[in-house]
Design a protein around this motif. Structure first.
Motif, PDB file in Angstrom:
ATOM      1  N   VAL A 118     -26.242  22.727  -1.000  1.00 38.87           N
ATOM      2  CA  VAL A 118     -25.386  23.567  -0.447  1.00 38.87           C
ATOM      3  C   VAL A 118     -25.779  23.939   0.185  1.00 38.87           C
ATOM      4  CG1 VAL A 118     -26.241  24.631  -2.856  1.00 38.87           C
ATOM      5  CG2 VAL A 118     -23.714  25.914  -1.612  1.00 38.87           C
ATOM      6  N   TRP A 119     -25.551  24.444   1.681  1.00 35.50           N
ATOM      7  CA  TRP A 119     -25.478  25.597   2.840  1.00 35.50           C
ATOM      8  C   TRP A 119     -25.203  27.072   2.136  1.00 35.50           C
ATOM      9  CZ3 TRP A 119     -22.646  20.664   4.458  1.00 35.50           C
ATOM     10  CH2 TRP A 119     -22.989  20.142   5.196  1.00 35.50           C
ATOM     11  N   VAL A 120     -26.308  27.815   2.888  1.00 35.89           N
ATOM     12  CA  VAL A 120     -26.331  29.068   2.152  1.00 35.89           C
ATOM     13  C   VAL A 120     -26.255  29.404   3.695  1.00 35.89           C
ATOM     14  CG1 VAL A 120     -27.679  30.870   1.714  1.00 35.89           C
ATOM     15  CG2 VAL A 120     -27.533  29.363   0.291  1.00 35.89           C
ATOM     16  N   ALA A 121     -25.892  30.553   4.016  1.00 38.35           N
ATOM     17  CA  ALA A 121     -25.665  31.058   5.293  1.00 38.35           C
ATOM     18  C   ALA A 121     -25.860  32.291   5.736  1.00 38.35           C
ATOM     19  CB  ALA A 121     -23.919  30.821   5.888  1.00 38.35           C
ATOM     20  N   THR A 122     -26.480  32.794   6.448  1.00 36.50           N
ATOM     21  CA  THR A 122     -27.076  33.911   6.818  1.00 36.50           C
ATOM     22  C   THR A 122     -25.853  34.297   8.292  1.00 36.50           C
ATOM     23  OG1 THR A 122     -28.486  33.498   8.022  1.00 36.50           O
ATOM     24  CG2 THR A 122     -29.092  33.605   6.152  1.00 36.50           C
TER      25      THR A 122
ATOM     26  N   LEU B  89     -22.293  36.412   5.651  1.00 37.37           N
ATOM     27  CA  LEU B  89     -21.415  35.204   4.710  1.00 37.37           C
ATOM     28  C   LEU B  89     -21.983  34.594   4.172  1.00 37.37           C
ATOM     29  CD1 LEU B  89     -20.470  32.014   7.920  1.00 37.37           C
ATOM     30  CD2 LEU B  89     -19.165  34.584   7.083  1.00 37.37           C
ATOM     31  N   ASP B  90     -23.064  34.627   3.639  1.00 39.70           N
ATOM     32  CA  ASP B  90     -23.483  34.128   1.893  1.00 39.70           C
ATOM     33  C   ASP B  90     -24.426  35.128   1.822  1.00 39.70           C
ATOM     34  OD1 ASP B  90     -21.033  32.026   1.511  1.00 39.70           O
ATOM     35  OD2 ASP B  90     -23.040  30.893   2.513  1.00 39.70           O
TER      36      ASP B  90
ATOM     37  N   ASN C 137     -27.181  30.984  -8.943  1.00 41.20           N
ATOM     38  CA  ASN C 137     -26.208  30.242  -9.564  1.00 41.20           C
ATOM     39  C   ASN C 137     -26.767  28.911  -9.063  1.00 41.20           C
ATOM     40  OD1 ASN C 137     -24.869  32.514 -10.471  1.00 41.20           O
ATOM     41  ND2 ASN C 137     -24.045  33.288  -8.344  1.00 41.20           N
ATOM     42  N   CYS C 138     -27.371  28.922  -7.842  1.00 39.44           N
ATOM     43  CA  CYS C 138     -27.905  27.360  -7.302  1.00 39.44           C
ATOM     44  C   CYS C 138     -27.909  26.355  -8.552  1.00 39.44           C
ATOM     45  CB  CYS C 138     -28.382  26.951  -6.036  1.00 39.44           C
ATOM     46  SG  CYS C 138     -27.596  28.264  -4.437  1.00 39.44           S
ATOM     47  N   GLU C 139     -28.859  26.630  -8.954  1.00 38.60           N
ATOM     48  CA  GLU C 139     -29.584  26.468 -10.465  1.00 38.60           C
ATOM     49  C   GLU C 139     -28.762  26.090 -11.565  1.00 38.60           C
ATOM     50  OE1 GLU C 139     -33.009  26.501 -13.121  1.00 38.60           O
ATOM     51  OE2 GLU C 139     -32.784  28.194 -12.374  1.00 38.60           O
ATOM     52  N   ASP C 140     -28.206  26.728 -11.916  1.00 35.45           N
ATOM     53  CA  ASP C 140     -26.705  26.535 -12.891  1.00 35.45           C
ATOM     54  C   ASP C 140     -25.708  25.973 -12.691  1.00 35.45           C
ATOM     55  OD1 ASP C 140     -25.946  27.571 -15.595  1.00 35.45           O
ATOM     56  OD2 ASP C 140     -23.796  28.620 -14.315  1.00 35.45           O
ATOM     57  N   MET C 141     -25.611  25.300 -11.289  1.00 35.05           N
ATOM     58  CA  MET C 141     -24.497  24.596 -10.852  1.00 35.05           C
ATOM     59  C   MET C 141     -25.514  22.970 -10.573  1.00 35.05           C
ATOM     60  SD  MET C 141     -22.060  26.553  -8.203  1.00 35.05           S
ATOM     61  CE  MET C 141     -22.654  27.531  -7.332  1.00 35.05           C
ATOM     62  N   GLY C 142     -26.381  22.933 -10.358  1.00 33.08           N
ATOM     63  CA  GLY C 142     -26.828  21.428 -10.410  1.00 33.08           C
ATOM     64  C   GLY C 142     -27.587  21.565  -9.213  1.00 33.08           C
TER      65      GLY C 142
ATOM     66  N   TYR D 144     -20.413  23.262   1.655  1.00 31.90           N
ATOM     67  CA  TYR D 144     -19.713  24.301   2.770  1.00 31.90           C
ATOM     68  C   TYR D 144     -19.155  25.269   2.363  1.00 31.90           C
ATOM     69  CZ  TYR D 144     -20.236  27.470   7.015  1.00 31.90           C
ATOM     70  OH  TYR D 144     -19.742  28.588   7.329  1.00 31.90           O
ATOM     71  N   ALA D 145     -19.384  26.207   1.448  1.00 36.99           N
ATOM     72  CA  ALA D 145     -20.754  26.763   1.798  1.00 36.99           C
ATOM     73  C   ALA D 145     -20.774  27.757  -0.078  1.00 36.99           C
ATOM     74  CB  ALA D 145     -20.408  28.055   2.539  1.00 36.99           C
ATOM     75  N   TYR D 146     -22.115  28.167   0.130  1.00 33.47           N
ATOM     76  CA  TYR D 146     -21.931  28.522  -1.123  1.00 33.47           C
ATOM     77  C   TYR D 146     -21.164  29.681  -1.948  1.00 33.47           C
ATOM     78  CZ  TYR D 146     -25.196  32.222  -4.460  1.00 33.47           C
ATOM     79  OH  TYR D 146     -24.883  32.928  -5.297  1.00 33.47           O
ATOM     80  N   SER D 147     -20.705  30.644  -1.035  1.00 33.93           N
ATOM     81  CA  SER D 147     -19.600  31.680  -1.296  1.00 33.93           C
ATOM     82  C   SER D 147     -19.026  30.849  -1.535  1.00 33.93           C
ATOM     83  CB  SER D 147     -19.165  32.918   0.023  1.00 33.93           C
ATOM     84  OG  SER D 147     -18.706  32.154   0.981  1.00 33.93           O
ATOM     85  N   SER D 148     -18.289  29.824  -0.860  1.00 36.12           N
ATOM     86  CA  SER D 148     -16.751  29.174  -1.340  1.00 36.12           C
ATOM     87  C   SER D 148     -16.908  28.842  -3.715  1.00 36.12           C
ATOM     88  CB  SER D 148     -16.790  27.887  -1.069  1.00 36.12           C
ATOM     89  OG  SER D 148     -16.559  27.743   0.029  1.00 36.12           O
TER      90      SER D 148
END
Length: 634
Positions: free
Chosen positions: A42-46, A50-51, A73-78, A382-386
Motif C-alpha cells: 500500500v502507498w502511504v502518501a505524505t 494525504l495519508d 491498520n496495515c498489519e490488520d489488513m494483511g 493507492y492509497a492508504y486513506s482509501s
C-alpha cells in the motif's frame, strides 16, 4: 477425407482451442504450489498530508501515534509492504544532509520534529516488528507541489542552493532540471544517504519524471544537441541515466535493497510506437520521457509496478490488455512485475464501473487475476486513506489477504512473519484431469527453448508438438507465457492460424473490430464460419478475457452443433460434486456439465469448479491437443 469434413474438423479443433478449459493432465507432482511470497503493498502518501500525518505538527508524540495507527491498520489488513513517501517535494521525512525537513511533516520546511524524532527510522523499526517491509518512496525531481510554495523553501533546499538547476512547468511548479548532470547527482546522493543510514527494504520512485514538454530546457539541450538531434530522445536518455545510476548506487551500498518504479500504466500506444500496447492514452514514453520498457529490458530495476488504474474492458486502456502487455515485457527478464491498483477509484470513483459494490468487485477481480498469473507477483494499492474512508474496501483487502504471505526479498532473507496470523485455509489444488492417451514424441525440440516452463515440465511434449505444427507460438523466442491470460482477439488469431487451409470469405465484421487492428481478418473469418460470437449489439470485445464458464459455453455450442457431444447432459449429476456450482450462471450450466461428462473440464482439490476464473495460454494450447484426441475417437 472429403474437403468439407476436413474443414469441419479444423473448425472444431480450432474453436475448442479458443475456448480452452482446465482439462489437461495434472500429475500429482506437477501442480504449482501456492506462492510463499507475494507483494501485498500500500502507498502511504505524505504530500499535502494525504495519508500521513493527517496534520503537520512538530509534536513527536503526535507523529508517533499517527504512524502507529497507520502501521497497525496495515498489519490488520494483511499488507506486508508499505511504500512510505519520504521525499514528497524536494524535502524529507527523515534526518537528511541533502534535503530540508518537510513542511508536510512539521508545518515549516526545514523545521525538525521535537525530541529528535525521525519518522523514517521509527517506521522502519516498527514495520519490521510487524513483519512488514518498509520501502522509501521518493519523488526525484519535484521541488514544489504548488507555485504557492515557491517562496516557502528552506535555506538548505537544493533549489535555493543551486537555483541554476531549477526549472518551472506551465503551472509554476519548480523542478530540478532533469537535463543537468548536477541535478541527477543531488538525487543520487539523497538516495545513497537513505540506504546508508536506514534499514529500508527498498527505494521506490513513482510516475513523476518530466511533468510535460513545456519545460524551457533549451540551454541544457544545447550541450547535447549534436549527440541527440531529437530533443525527446535526449530527455529520455537523461532519465535513463538517473534510473541506471540509481540502481548502481543502491547496489553498491546494499545489494539486498530493492529498487523499483511505479510508472504510468501505458508505456506507449501501438498506434504510434512499435511494440506498444493496444491502447489509446497518455504514455510515459512520450508524455513523461520515461522509457520504462527499456529500463526493464536493460535490468535497471528489481521490479516495475505500472499504475494500471483502469477497469476491465475500459475503452482505450483496458486493464486486461495492459497486464498482459506488461507480462510479455517482463517475462524474458529478471524484473519482477507488480501491479499498481486504483483503490481510490473504488473508494470514490465517479465512473459507474468503480461506484459502490462495482468498485469492490472490480478490485477483487484484479487481485485474483494477478494471483492466477505466473508473471504477476503482487500488487500495491493507492492509497492508504482509501481503505480508512471505506469499510467495504477495508473488509475486502482483509479477506483477500487472510492467508499470510511474505513480501519478496533480494538475498536478505525472508521478512519476519507476524507473530499472530489467521488460521491457514486449505489450498485450492486442481484435481487430476484426464491424461491424454499418449504423449507425442518430442522430435523437433522446438518447445525446449522456452525457459519459463519449469512448472509445466510434464506438458512439454504436448507444447512441443503444437509448436512444431505451427498451432501455437511463444510470446518471445525464449518465453511461452503459460499463465498469461488469453484475450478474445488473440484466441481468434489462433483460430485463424488453424483454419489457414480453409478459404472463408466474409463481408462484415463486429462493430468494435476495426480494419486497422491486426486481428481484423481473423475475427471476420471466424464470424463467417459461425464459430465466433459477440457480446451483444454486434460487439465482440476483442480485448476481453473469457471466463471458464463462457469458454465452456462456446465449446459446448460448437461440439454439440457438430454432434461431437450430447445435447442433453446430466447437469445435476455432473455439477453436484462442486461446492461452488451455484456460482455458475444459468446459461452456462449445461455447457460445464457437458465438459465435465466428456472429461474436458476438471475441478479443484478444494471441491470447486471456479466458473469465473480466466483461461491461460497453457490451457488453450493443451485444450487443442485434448480436443484432437476427442475428434480422433469419433
Amino acid at each position: 477425407m472429403k474437403k468439407y469434413e476436413f474443414s469441419m474438423r479444423l473448425i472444431v479443433f480450432a474453436v475448442c482451442a479458443v475456448i480452452a478449459v482446465n482439462l489437461f493432465y495434472i500429475p500429482e507432482s506437477g501442480m504449482v504450489e501456492a506462492e510463499e511470497t507475494e507483494m501485498r503493498a500500500v502507498w502511504v502518501a505524505t504530500v499535502a498530508n494525504l495519508d500521513y500525518p493527517a496534520q503537520a505538527t512538530t509534536d513527536a508524540w503526535q507523529l508517533r501515534v499517527q504512524l502507529d495507527e497507520v502501521l497497525n491498520n496495515c498489519e490488520d489488513m494483511g499488507f506486508n509492504t508499505i511504500f512510505l513517501q519520504v521525499r514528497p517535494s524536494g524535502d524529507a521525512l527523515y534526518n537528511s544532509s541533502v534535503y530540508p525537513w518537510s513542511r508536510y511533516l512539521t508545518g515549516t520546511q526545514g523545521v525538525a520534529p521535537s525530541d529528535g524524532f525521525d519518522p523514517l527510522e521509527y517506521a522502519v523499526t516498527e514495520a519490521h516488528k510487524r513483519g512488514i517491509q518498509l520501502h522509501a518512496w521518493i519523488n526525484p525531481y519535484r521541488v514544489t507541489n504548488s507555485s504557492a510554495d515557491n517562496d516557502r523553501l528552506a535555506a538548505n533546499n537544493p533549489a535555493v542552493l543551486r537555483p541554476d538547476l531549477v526549472l518551472t512547468d506551465s503551472t509554476g511548479k519548480m523542478y530540478l532540471n532533469p537535463g543537468e548532470a548536477d541535478s541527477i547527482e543531488i538525487i543520487l546522493e539523497g538516495i545513497r544517504e537513505i540506504v546508508r543510514n536506514y534499514d529500508v527494504d527498498g527505494i521506490h520512485m513513482d510516475d513523476y519524471f518530466y511533468p510535460s514538454s513545456g519545460f524551457d530546457d533549451s540551454a541544457s539541450y544545447y550541450k547535447y544537441q549534436d549527440q541527440y538531434p531529437n530533443k525527446a530522445d535526449w530527455r529520455r536518455s537523461m532519465v535513463n541515466t538517473l534510473i541506471s545510476c540509481a540502481y548502481s548506487a543502491i547496489k553498491e551500498i546494499d545489494p539486498s535493497c530493492m529498487f523499483g518504479v511505479s510508472p504510468s500504466g501505458i508505456w506507449a500506444n501501438a498506434s504510434d510506437t512499435p511494440g506498444g500496447s493496444d491502447t489509446n492514452g497518455n504514455s510515459s514514453y512520450h508524455s513523461l520521457y520515461a522509457d520504462t520498457k527499456y529500463w526493464v529490458e536493460s535490468g535497471f530495476l528489481d521490479y516495475i509496478m505500472p499504475q494500471i488504474y483502469w477497469y476491465i474492458g475500459q475503452s482505450g486502456s483496458d486493464y486486461n490488455t495492459l497486464i498482459n502487455w506488461w507480462a510479455g515485457v517482463c517475462a524474458p527478464t529478471n524484473v519482477k512485475l507488480y501491479i499498481g491498483e486504483a483503490a481510490y477509484k473504488a473508494a470514490s470513483g465517479s465512473d459507474a464501473a468503480w461506484r459502490g459494490q462495482n468498485g469492490v468487485n472490480e478490485l477483487r477481480t484484479h487481485v485474483e487475476m494477478g494471483r492466477q498469473s505466473q508473471y504477476i507477483d503482487g500488487y500495491s494499492m493507492y492509497a492508504y486513506s482509501s481503505f480508512m474512508n471505506n469499510s467495504s474496501l477495508y473488509n475486502l483487502i482483509k479477506e483477500l489477504n487472510q492467508t499470510p504471505a511474505s513480501a519478496p526479498t533480494l538475498g536478505g532473507g525472508e521478512t519476519a512473519q507476524p507473530t499472530q496470523s489467521p488460521a491457514d485455509e486449505p489450498e485450492a489444488v486442481p484435481t487430476e484431469a484426464p491424461q491424454p492417451t499418449q504423449a507425442p514424441s518430442s522430435s523437433s525440440g522446438s518447445a525446449s527453448r522456452f525457459t519459463d516452463m519449469a512448472e509445466y515440465d510434464w506438458a512439454m511434449p504436448y507444447i512441443d508438438a503444437l509448436v512444431a505444427d505451427g498451432i501455437v507460438n511463444g510470446i518471445s523466442e525464449t518465453q511461452f507465457g503459460p499463465d498469461i491470460y488469453v484475450s478474445r482477439a488473440d484466441a481468434t488469431a489462433l483460430l485463424y492460424r488453424t483454419l489457414k487451409e480453409v478459404d472463408i470469405e466474409f463481408t462484415d465484421n463486429f462493430t468494435d473490430v476495426t480494419p486497422d487492428k491486426y486481428y481484423y481478418d481473423e475475427i471476420g473469418q471466424a464470424k463467417a464460419a459461425g464459430v465466433a460470437w459477440g457480446v451483444g449489439g454486434n460487439l465482440f470485445n476483442p480485448d476481453g478475457t473469457l471466463l471458464r464458464q463462457d469458454m465452456a459455453t462456446l465449446a459446448y455450442r460448437v461440439l454439440r452443433g457438430r454432434q461431437i457431444v450430447s445435447s442433453i447432459p446430466n447437469t445435476a449429476k455432473a455439477l453436484n460434486n462442486y461446492s461452488d456450482w451455484s456460482d455458475i450462471d444459468f446459461y452456462a450450466r449445461d455447457a460445464i456439465a457437458s465438459c465435465v461428462e466428456n472429461n474436458l473440464m476438471g475441478g479443484y482439490g478444494d471441491g470447486t469448479i471456479r466458473p469465473k476464473d480466466f483461461a491461460t495460454r497453457i490451457e488453450v494450447a493443451l485444450f487443442v491437443y485434448r480436443i484432437g484426441e476427442l475428434l480422433d475417437a469419433q
